[in-house]
Each structure stands twice: as C-alpha cells, then as structure tokens.
Write an enzyme that holds these catalytic residues in place. Structure first.
Site, PDB file in Angstrom:
ATOM      1  N   LYS A  32      36.581  50.757  68.191  1.00 17.61           N
ATOM      2  CA  LYS A  32      38.002  51.120  68.055  1.00 17.61           C
ATOM      3  C   LYS A  32      38.751  50.460  69.200  1.00 17.61           C
ATOM      4  O   LYS A  32      38.188  50.201  70.264  1.00 17.61           O
ATOM      5  CB  LYS A  32      38.179  52.636  68.145  1.00 17.61           C
ATOM      6  CG  LYS A  32      39.501  53.133  67.606  1.00 17.61           C
ATOM      7  CD  LYS A  32      39.410  53.338  66.115  1.00 17.61           C
ATOM      8  CE  LYS A  32      40.717  53.750  65.490  1.00 17.61           C
ATOM      9  NZ  LYS A  32      40.513  54.161  64.088  1.00 17.61           N
ATOM     10  N   ASP A  84      45.398  51.028  62.329  1.00 17.93           N
ATOM     11  CA  ASP A  84      45.354  52.489  62.528  1.00 17.93           C
ATOM     12  C   ASP A  84      46.817  52.864  62.790  1.00 17.93           C
ATOM     13  O   ASP A  84      47.736  52.118  62.379  1.00 17.93           O
ATOM     14  CB  ASP A  84      44.420  52.867  63.691  1.00 17.93           C
ATOM     15  CG  ASP A  84      44.095  54.367  63.733  1.00 17.93           C
ATOM     16  OD1 ASP A  84      43.241  54.821  62.973  1.00 17.93           O
ATOM     17  OD2 ASP A  84      44.729  55.103  64.527  1.00 17.93           O
TER      18      ASP A  84
HETATM   19  P1  NDP Z   1      50.819  55.247  60.513  1.00 19.46           P
HETATM   20  O1  NDP Z   1      51.229  54.675  61.797  1.00 19.46           O
HETATM   21  O2  NDP Z   1      51.020  54.461  59.267  1.00 19.46           O
HETATM   22  O3  NDP Z   1      51.483  56.659  60.291  1.00 19.46           O
HETATM   23  C1  NDP Z   1      51.287  57.711  61.180  1.00 19.46           C
HETATM   24  C2  NDP Z   1      52.194  58.845  60.779  1.00 19.46           C
HETATM   25  O4  NDP Z   1      51.856  59.991  61.520  1.00 19.46           O
HETATM   26  C3  NDP Z   1      53.652  58.552  61.062  1.00 19.46           C
HETATM   27  O5  NDP Z   1      54.449  59.208  60.129  1.00 19.46           O
HETATM   28  C4  NDP Z   1      53.829  59.127  62.447  1.00 19.46           C
HETATM   29  O6  NDP Z   1      55.164  59.490  62.774  1.00 19.46           O
HETATM   30  C5  NDP Z   1      52.958  60.347  62.373  1.00 19.46           C
HETATM   31  N1  NDP Z   1      52.468  60.664  63.713  1.00 19.46           N
HETATM   32  C6  NDP Z   1      51.733  59.891  64.525  1.00 19.46           C
HETATM   33  N2  NDP Z   1      51.527  60.488  65.701  1.00 19.46           N
HETATM   34  C7  NDP Z   1      52.168  61.664  65.606  1.00 19.46           C
HETATM   35  C8  NDP Z   1      52.325  62.732  66.494  1.00 19.46           C
HETATM   36  N3  NDP Z   1      51.788  62.695  67.731  1.00 19.46           N
HETATM   37  N4  NDP Z   1      53.022  63.820  66.071  1.00 19.46           N
HETATM   38  C9  NDP Z   1      53.554  63.844  64.815  1.00 19.46           C
HETATM   39  N5  NDP Z   1      53.455  62.837  63.950  1.00 19.46           N
HETATM   40  C10 NDP Z   1      52.758  61.780  64.332  1.00 19.46           C
HETATM   41  O7  NDP Z   1      49.257  55.595  60.694  1.00 19.46           O
HETATM   42  P2  NDP Z   1      48.168  55.877  59.579  1.00 19.46           P
HETATM   43  O8  NDP Z   1      48.772  56.536  58.413  1.00 19.46           O
HETATM   44  O9  NDP Z   1      47.377  54.643  59.408  1.00 19.46           O
HETATM   45  O10 NDP Z   1      47.209  56.911  60.359  1.00 19.46           O
HETATM   46  C11 NDP Z   1      47.342  58.311  60.259  1.00 19.46           C
HETATM   47  C12 NDP Z   1      46.027  58.978  60.626  1.00 19.46           C
HETATM   48  O11 NDP Z   1      44.990  58.525  59.751  1.00 19.46           O
HETATM   49  C13 NDP Z   1      45.512  58.669  62.043  1.00 19.46           C
HETATM   50  O12 NDP Z   1      44.828  59.807  62.530  1.00 19.46           O
HETATM   51  C14 NDP Z   1      44.504  57.547  61.807  1.00 19.46           C
HETATM   52  O13 NDP Z   1      43.545  57.482  62.830  1.00 19.46           O
HETATM   53  C15 NDP Z   1      43.891  58.006  60.500  1.00 19.46           C
HETATM   54  N6  NDP Z   1      43.217  56.989  59.706  1.00 19.46           N
HETATM   55  C16 NDP Z   1      43.848  55.850  59.317  1.00 19.46           C
HETATM   56  C17 NDP Z   1      43.188  54.921  58.552  1.00 19.46           C
HETATM   57  C18 NDP Z   1      43.865  53.711  58.042  1.00 19.46           C
HETATM   58  O14 NDP Z   1      43.237  52.984  57.257  1.00 19.46           O
HETATM   59  N7  NDP Z   1      45.115  53.431  58.387  1.00 19.46           N
HETATM   60  C19 NDP Z   1      41.779  55.106  58.180  1.00 19.46           C
HETATM   61  C20 NDP Z   1      41.229  56.381  58.568  1.00 19.46           C
HETATM   62  C21 NDP Z   1      41.927  57.264  59.325  1.00 19.46           C
HETATM   63  P3  NDP Z   1      56.055  58.533  63.719  1.00 19.46           P
HETATM   64  O15 NDP Z   1      56.345  57.336  62.878  1.00 19.46           O
HETATM   65  O16 NDP Z   1      57.234  59.337  64.085  1.00 19.46           O
HETATM   66  O17 NDP Z   1      55.178  58.206  64.896  1.00 19.46           O
HETATM   67  O1  2IT Z   2      39.939  55.318  61.416  1.00 22.45           O
HETATM   68  C1  2IT Z   2      39.642  54.418  60.603  1.00 22.45           C
HETATM   69  O2  2IT Z   2      38.633  54.490  59.896  1.00 22.45           O
HETATM   70  C2  2IT Z   2      40.548  53.271  60.482  1.00 22.45           C
HETATM   71  N1  2IT Z   2      41.579  53.240  61.142  1.00 22.45           N
HETATM   72  C3  2IT Z   2      40.191  52.124  59.584  1.00 22.45           C
HETATM   73  C4  2IT Z   2      39.193  51.220  60.236  1.00 22.45           C
HETATM   74  C5  2IT Z   2      38.917  49.937  59.519  1.00 22.45           C
HETATM   75  O3  2IT Z   2      38.185  49.131  60.111  1.00 22.45           O
HETATM   76  O4  2IT Z   2      39.374  49.720  58.402  1.00 22.45           O
END
Ligand code: NDP
Ligand code: 2IT
Length: 453
Positions: free
Chosen positions: A125, A165
């Site tokens: 990561k 992420d």
């Molecule tokens: P994005 O940046 O696309 O979206 C994140 C969202 O969560 C935004 O709406 C953001 O709001 C909100 N957010 C982030 N931090 C906070 C906080 N501290 N308090 C309140 N709201 C918050 O990220 P993702 O959708 O990609 O990721 C979301 C979660 O999913 C994370 O935990 C990530 O690790 C996990 N994840 C993502 C994967 C992926 O493929 N993208 C895979 C597996 C897990 P704002 O815009 O205001 O910051």
């Molecule tokens: O938390 C996760 O699994 C991710 N942000 C996606 C990682 C990836 O390599 O696609």
C-alpha cells in the site's frame, strides 16, 4: 500470555504511535489462535512475527509547485509488506490524514485480502498526505509526476503494482502512468485502474462497490434472503459508494444515503439511476460537495457535519443493510448499537476497517451477517488482478466476462471464509475469523516453503 498476545505486544512495542496498524494486527492475530495449535511449523519458523514486519518501508519527499508558483512539499509512502504469493499489490491513498501507521494498516490488511482472491498477489500500500481537494488539474498533475519520479524505481509489473484508493482515481492513475511510461520508455501493466484506452480493464471502476454488494448477496442467500425491497444505507460518495449503490438499485434495494467529509444526505424516497448519475457527475466531474444534492432534490435532507452513522443513530433511521464505504473507524460502538436497534442485520464493508473493534464485537454478539472489509471489498483488487492478467496476455476481456469472474471470486471468498471458520472451530457465520484464517494460511504456507528469507 498466549503466544499470539506476545507477538502483538512485541509489535506494539516496535511500532509506537501507529494505532491503526496495531488495531489491524490485533484483529487478524486474535483470530489465528487455532492455527498456532494446528501448525507448529508456523511457530517454529516464527511466521507470526515475520508477517507483521513489512519487507520494506519506503518514505520519500514529494516536492511540487502550486499554481501561484510556491514550492510545496508532501511526504510519499510505499509499504512493500509481503510478496510471498505474488508481486506487491495494493492502492495509493492521497489524503491529508495519511501517515506511516495508516499505510501500514492498509498494507497489512491487503496481504490477507489479496490471498483470499485466489489470484497471485502479495500485499502493499502507498500514498501521500497530499490533499487533492480544491487543487487544479495542473497541480494534481505536477504532484503525481513528482510522486512517480521517486516511486518508479521501486515498482514494476512483476515487482509491485499500485492502484487507486481514497483520493486516487482515473485522473491520478492517468498522470502517474503517463509519467512512468515517459521516463521508463515502457508501456507495461505497472499500475491498475488504468483508463480503458491504455490498458485498463472493463469493470475495474465498478468492481469494489459491485463486489461488496455481491458479498452481501451471498451472505443474505445463506438465510434465503436478498436485496429485494431492503432499505440500504451507504457511506461515502466516492468510487466504492457510487457503484455499490448502482448494484443495489439493480438488485431491487432502496438506498437512502450518501456522505462526504462535510456531511450526509438522506433521501427517504431512495436513489434511482437519474439521482445516482447526478451524484456521479457532481463528485467525479464537478468535484462538488454532497450537500448540493438537496438543492437538486429538495425532498432529501442534508445533515451538516454528521456521518451517515451519526444520522442513523440520532434520527433513528430504519434500515436493513449497511455498506460502509468511506474510511477507517467511521462506525463506533454507539453507531453499531443504533444500527442493530434500527433493524440492520447485514453489514458488508466496502471500506477498509470502517468498524472499530467494539463495533465488530457488537455485530458478532448479535449474530448479524457481517462481511469484514478484507473479504467484502476484495472485488476491487480482484479485478486489478484480472487487469494484470489481461495486460500480460495483451488482450482485453468483455464486460460480461470480467463481471462473471468477479462474481465467481466473491462467491469463492464467501465460501472459503465459511469453510475456514468451520474447520478451525468457529461458527460458519463468523466471516471475521474465517477470512483471516483462510487468507493467512495461504501466505503462511508459502513463507514456510521458502525457508528463512
Ligand atoms: P474516494 O476517494 O473515491 O471516496 C472516498 C469517499 O469517502 C468520499 O466521499 C470522501 O469524502 C469520503 N471520506 C473519506 N475520508 C473521510 C473521512 N475521514 N470522513 C468522512 N468521509 C470521508 O475513495 P474510495 O471510494 O476509493 O475508497 C473508499 C473506501 O474504500 C476506503 O476505505 C478505501 O480504502 C476502500 N477501498 C477502495 C477500493 C478501491 O478500489 N477504490 C478497494 C477496496 C477498498 P470527501 O470527498 O469529502 O473526502
Ligand atoms: O484497498 C484496496 O483493496 C484497494 N484500494 C484496491 C487495490 C488494488 O490494487 O486494486
């Protein structure tokens, strides 16, 4: 003290001021007691002590120039945690809260998640404390170039393959891939989440959200239940939340919430495709705040400064299914209690470690269906793995083929978690223990095979 408690204590001592990392280590190791008895070879090879120590921790300076000409400095990270079963694989997070302990917790979780996918991927990561919010495209581009100017020497399609992420989506991957290609003069699958025009996979943007819903559907099916007519609450409004909601709509559920770090919107009428597309355009193109939703749809209500879980608790919002998809530790024990009191019986984590340990205890005590992040959100990295396969084969699969493979992988993770839980003396429905054990065994066995390296 039990053997694994000693390992935890040693890890805590060696890694002060990293509470999220210790939380993740404790959560995994406390499920593994039964593996200690069954596998004396793991203890003999000190696998538990070795697995909590990253192979390599990289921290570097990221200088860039803002639009006013001022030089800014951020800190970059890449934790290459474990490559026992494949190249390091895991996302990059750009968020002001990023620090070493947070990247280590995410890298540690990724080891077991990636093992669960059955694809050959190790755990890693990275990220930066850079905040893309409010920055121009030019600023984001210059930051991404500077970040890659150091990262490029540590990664490669058979070494370490980053992806997105929080704060890293298609735009950022494009800038980073473009810069890597330029300085290495190589067009290889060194990142995933690429645009479809330059080596990306269909369904990768959708994969995490869809996967979390597929996992929930598998859990529901064990009780002859489904998403049909269920009230669903989802947090976040980013990549994971958007596509989770898209799939919930398709499966006949009624999703009523989104949030960002400023506040929460609740639309008791539920989202339809048009409302969802408004949110996607707002967040992905206009990069606006979620409160704008209520200007367009005045029947909905905006709660300033509150998370979805605060609103569910404080307003007594009834729901059946929850899909936390924002960030770590967003659900505390008061939220968990309120969710259950308000009728929630199924939680599938799109985010990584969104529930504090006491909240997880409450889910398990109440025997609700609970899919922890490392199982429920593994769809994203799974399709990243499929993107790597397509890049190696130098071809691309149709949408339907990737989606089918994703469904099969999520089904298999569900099955493997239930089986591991049962074999190691837990209730079959204990997906926490099952996912930890199933993911751990594969990596531990590979580490034993290599000897002491
Ligand atoms: P994005 O940046 O696309 O979206 C994140 C969202 O969560 C935004 O709406 C953001 O709001 C909100 N957010 C982030 N931090 C906070 C906080 N501290 N308090 C309140 N709201 C918050 O990220 P993702 O959708 O990609 O990721 C979301 C979660 O999913 C994370 O935990 C990530 O690790 C996990 N994840 C993502 C994967 C992926 O493929 N993208 C895979 C597996 C897990 P704002 O815009 O205001 O910051
Ligand atoms: O938390 C996760 O699994 C991710 N942000 C996606 C990682 C990836 O390599 O696609």
């Amino acid at each position: 003290m039990s053997y694994l408690k000693e390992v935890i204590a040693r890890t805590e001592e060696k890694n002060p001021s990293q509470p999220e990392f210790i939380q993740a280590v404790e959560e995994v190791l406390m499920s593994l007691e039964a593996t200690v008895d069954k596998h004396p070879e793991f203890v003999a090879a000190s696998i538990y002590d070795r697995i909590v120590e990253p192979d390599r921790q990289l921290m570097f300076r990221v200088p860039w120039t803002d639009d006013s000409g001022k030089v800014q400095v951020n800190r970059g990270f890449r934790i290459e945690f474990n490559n026992a079963i494949g190249p390091y694989k895991g996302g990059l997070r750009f968020h002001p809260s990023v620090n070493l302990g947070i990247i280590k917790f995410l890298g540690f979780e990724q080891i077991f998640k990636n093992a669960l996918t059955t694809l050959p991927m190790g755990g890693g990561k990275g990220g930066s404390d850079f905040d893309p919010k409010g920055k121009s495209d030019g600023e984001v581009m210059r930051f991404c170039y500077s970040f890659m100017r150091e990262l490029f020497r540590h990664i490669g399609p058979d070494t370490d393959v980053p992806a997105g992420d929080i704060g890293v989506g298609g735009r950022e991957i494009g800038y980073m891939f473009g810069y890597y290609k330029k300085i290495k003069n190589e067009h290889t699958g060194v990142l995933t989440g690429k645009g479809i025009e330059y080596g990306g996979s269909l369904i990768r943007p959708e994969a995490t959200g869809y996967g979390a819903v597929y996992f929930a559907a598998e859990m529901l099916a064990t009780r002859n239940d489904s998403f049909e007519n269920k009230i669903v609450v989802t947090s976040g409004a980013g990549n994971v939340a958007q596509f989770a909601v898209e799939k919930v709509i398709e499966l006949g559920g009624k999703n009523i919430s989104f949030c960002d770090s400023s506040g929460t919107i609740i639309d008791m009428d539920g989202f339809d495709t048009e409302k969802l597309h408004f949110v996607m355009d707002l967040k992905n193109n206009r990069r606006g705040r979620i409160k704008e939703y209520v200007e367009k749809y005045p029947n909905a209500k905006y709660y300033d400064g509150k998370s979805v879980w605060d609103v569910v608790r404080d307003e007594g919002i009834k729901c059946h299914i929850a899909l936390p998809s924002a960030t770590q530790n967003e659900i505390d024990e008061t939220h968990a209690e309120a969710l259950i009191k308000n009728g929630c019986y199924c939680i599938s984590e799109g985010a990584n470690m969104p529930s504090v340990p006491k909240a997880v205890d409450i889910y398990l005590e109440n025997k609700i269906l609970y899919g922890p992040g490392k199982a429920a959100n593994a769809g994203g990295v799974s399709v990243s793995g499929l993107e790597m396969s397509q890049n190696s084969l130098k071809l691309s699969w149709e949408r339907e083929e990737v989606d089918n493979r994703l469904k099969i992988i999520m089904k298999n993770i569900h099955e493997a978690s239930r089986n591991a839980a049962e074999v190691y003396g837990f209730d079959k429905d204990n997906y926490v223990a099952g996912a930890n054990i199933a993911g751990f065994l594969k990596v531990a066995k590979a580490m034993v095979a290599y000897g002491v390296v």
